[in-house]
Design an enzyme around this catalytic site. Structure first.
Site, PDB file in Angstrom:
ATOM      1  N   CYS A 115       0.585  -1.239  -1.973  1.00 27.47           N
ATOM      2  CA  CYS A 115       0.997  -2.243  -2.945  1.00 27.47           C
ATOM      3  C   CYS A 115      -0.084  -2.607  -3.960  1.00 27.47           C
ATOM      4  CB  CYS A 115       1.523  -3.483  -2.234  1.00 27.47           C
ATOM      5  SG  CYS A 115       0.383  -4.250  -1.072  1.00 27.47           S
ATOM      6  N   HIS A 168      -0.957  -7.998  -6.710  1.00 23.70           N
ATOM      7  CA  HIS A 168      -1.111  -7.853  -5.263  1.00 23.70           C
ATOM      8  C   HIS A 168      -0.791  -9.150  -4.525  1.00 23.70           C
ATOM      9  CE1 HIS A 168      -2.438  -6.972  -1.320  1.00 23.70           C
ATOM     10  NE2 HIS A 168      -3.608  -7.557  -1.413  1.00 23.70           N
TER      11      HIS A 168
END
Length: 494
Positions: free
Chosen positions: A79, A139
């Site tokens: 991610c 993030h």
């Protein structure tokens, strides 16, 4: 003379007023942007794979509104670097952001590639947009002051029960070496309103009910389907265990994988497929993942309802994307973290004015294209720093289908290229994998040494990134020893 002067003044004032109105009119015709991120969503949704008869009526609804890319690939199967790539418009191999990086350190003086980069929402603000965002977009959430209006993000991926249901997050991992994950599955909490994503949609709906003197950019980042695979029981009830399918799996699948690939796939903190089979948990994990998908689909429906009942329904561009795929037993584990198809492929959908409706495109494309595509759809000037290309011509006129390709990077100098129906992987030591999806869609047979594919491999190698930056000082991935060692090794000679 006085009359002539007066007439000239009147004409000038009318002209200025007219120009001002024209300018305001042009501003008002710019489309709004609804930017929706779904965490860890693979291609199981019904508009793409319809795996195990998944129930996603609102993904179907969005697909009918626009264009679905069924073969979109992320630029990193993790991610942090994936989202940094989308938001900067730069490849991980350019920025050196291969691991998790604090939002406020993506752009820092020590990183020559990102130190003065303009993030995607900022570019819209600089071009006259009011920007808003809530949930997981970068993030964590977003760097400070990126949005004019921020709803923040609930910490973690809860809500969590007092005790885990099945998985402790360590598995066979070594504490202090592999870290603890949120991996677990089960029905929790009691109702949808207790889910952070529900509150995020409430926030978005409230803002879609307001008036703005500028076009807006609205970012919404869903936390699900990220682990833990917790959603209320009613979503599990959609999927009786006796009807659950499990993905294709071959126990000796990894026998032809190069050593670096095996190191990357060393994930003892995640459940293994063999454990899931022996314990009887495999179908339960798949059930939980499907339940989470249907929950997110429900929340997506609430967003689409709010948009359609607002005054912005006819002039809003929607993009929905995921930061990577997710393996549910394929190649031995339950995780992303790989350069194989099931980890790099994720949904990408666009809808809005001047786009076809109900169209599907099978050509491989990159999430890196989101930034330039949104700019073109919004009538904004191209940002010259973007390394991706706009997909507008592909969506509107089918241009570029034959030459389409996608590149994914995991750690320094480990790359995968998807082109036609082939996947080529090259690791940092030069070792290779090659898969022909015509005959091997599950990537069970590494054909890198097969002379039959020599020309195709040579062609694809030509697209490997020419720049392979060292690890950014603020970027780390400590859950796997390979990445800790690689960063230490390659950065030692700085």
């Amino acid at each position: 003379m006085k009359n002539l002067l007066f007439l000239l003044i009147v004409v000038f004032m009318v002209s200025c007023t007219s120009n001002t109105k024209d300018f305001k009119s042009q501003e008002s015709t710019k489309p709004n942007v609804l930017f929706i991120a779904v965490d860890d969503l693979n291609n199981w949704i019904s508009p793409i794979q319809n795996f195990s008869n998944v129930k996603t009526p609102n993904f179907d609804r969005l697909a009918k509104m626009g264009v679905t890319f069924t073969n979109a690939h992320v630029q990193a199967p993790l991610c942090g670097p994936s989202r940094a790539s989308i938001m900067t418009g730069l490849r991980p191999s350019t920025t050196g952001i291969y691991g998790m990086t604090p939002d406020n350190k993506i752009r820092r003086p020590g990183n020559l590639a990102t130190k003065d980069i303009t993030f995607l929402p900022e570019y819209f603000e600089q071009n006259g947009y009011h920007t808003m965002g809530i949930g997981k977009l970068f993030h964590i959430h977003a760097p400070d002051s990126v949005f004019n209006e921020s709803g923040g993000r609930v910490k973690g991926f809860g809500p969590y029960p007092k005790k885990r249901f099945v998985w402790d997050g360590f598995g066979k991992g070594i504490r202090g070496t592999h870290g603890r994950t949120s991996t677990d599955w089960g029905a929790f909490p009691a109702k949808d309103s207790l889910m952070p994503d529900h509150q995020s949609v409430n926030w978005v709906a409230e803002r879609l009910d307001k008036e703005y003197d500028k076009p807006f950019f609205m970012g919404l980042g869903f936390l699900r389907v990220h682990v833990p695979l917790y959603v209320p029981q009613k979503w599990f009830d959609l999927y009786p265990l006796e009807n659950i399918q499990t993905p294709p799996y071959k126990s000796d699948d990894l026998n032809d994988i190069p050593p670096v690939g095996m190191q990357i796939n060393d994930l003892p903190m995640m459940p293994s497929t063999e454990w899931a089979k022996e314990s009887g948990e495999w179908k339960k994990i798949v059930q939980a993942y499907l339940a989470c998908i249907s929950y997110v689909d429900y929340e997506l429906g609430r967003v689409l309802d709010a948009l359609e009942s607002s005054k912005y329904s006819d002039n809003t561009v929607i993009v929905l994307w995921s930061d990577h795929g997710y393996r549910l037993g394929e190649k031995g584990t339950f995780a992303k973290h790989a350069l194989w198809e099931t980890a790099t492929k994720a949904p990408l959908m666009f809808a809005g004015p001047n786009l076809p409706k109900g169209k599907k495109i099978e050509a491989p494309v990159e999430m890196l294209s989101i930034y330039p595509t949104l700019l073109e759809l919004s009538g904004l000037p191209a940002y010259q720093r973007n390394e991706g290309y706009s997909l507008v011509d592909m969506m509107q006129q089918d241009k570029g289908l034959a030459d389409a390709k996608a590149i994914t990077t995991f750690g320094m100098n480990n790359h995968a290229i998807k082109m036609d129906k082939y996947r080529y992987i090259q690791y940092e030591d030069g070792k290779e994998e090659f898969y022909d999806h015509h005959s091997d869609p599950n990537e069970w047979n590494n054909e890198a040494g097969n002379p039959k594919y020599k020309a195709q491999i040579k062609k694809m190698k030509g697209f490997l990134p020419k720049v392979n930056s060292k690890w950014d000082a603020s970027s780390n991935y400590t859950f796997q020893p390979y990445f800790v060692e690689q960063k230490k090794r390659v950065n030692a000679n700085k």
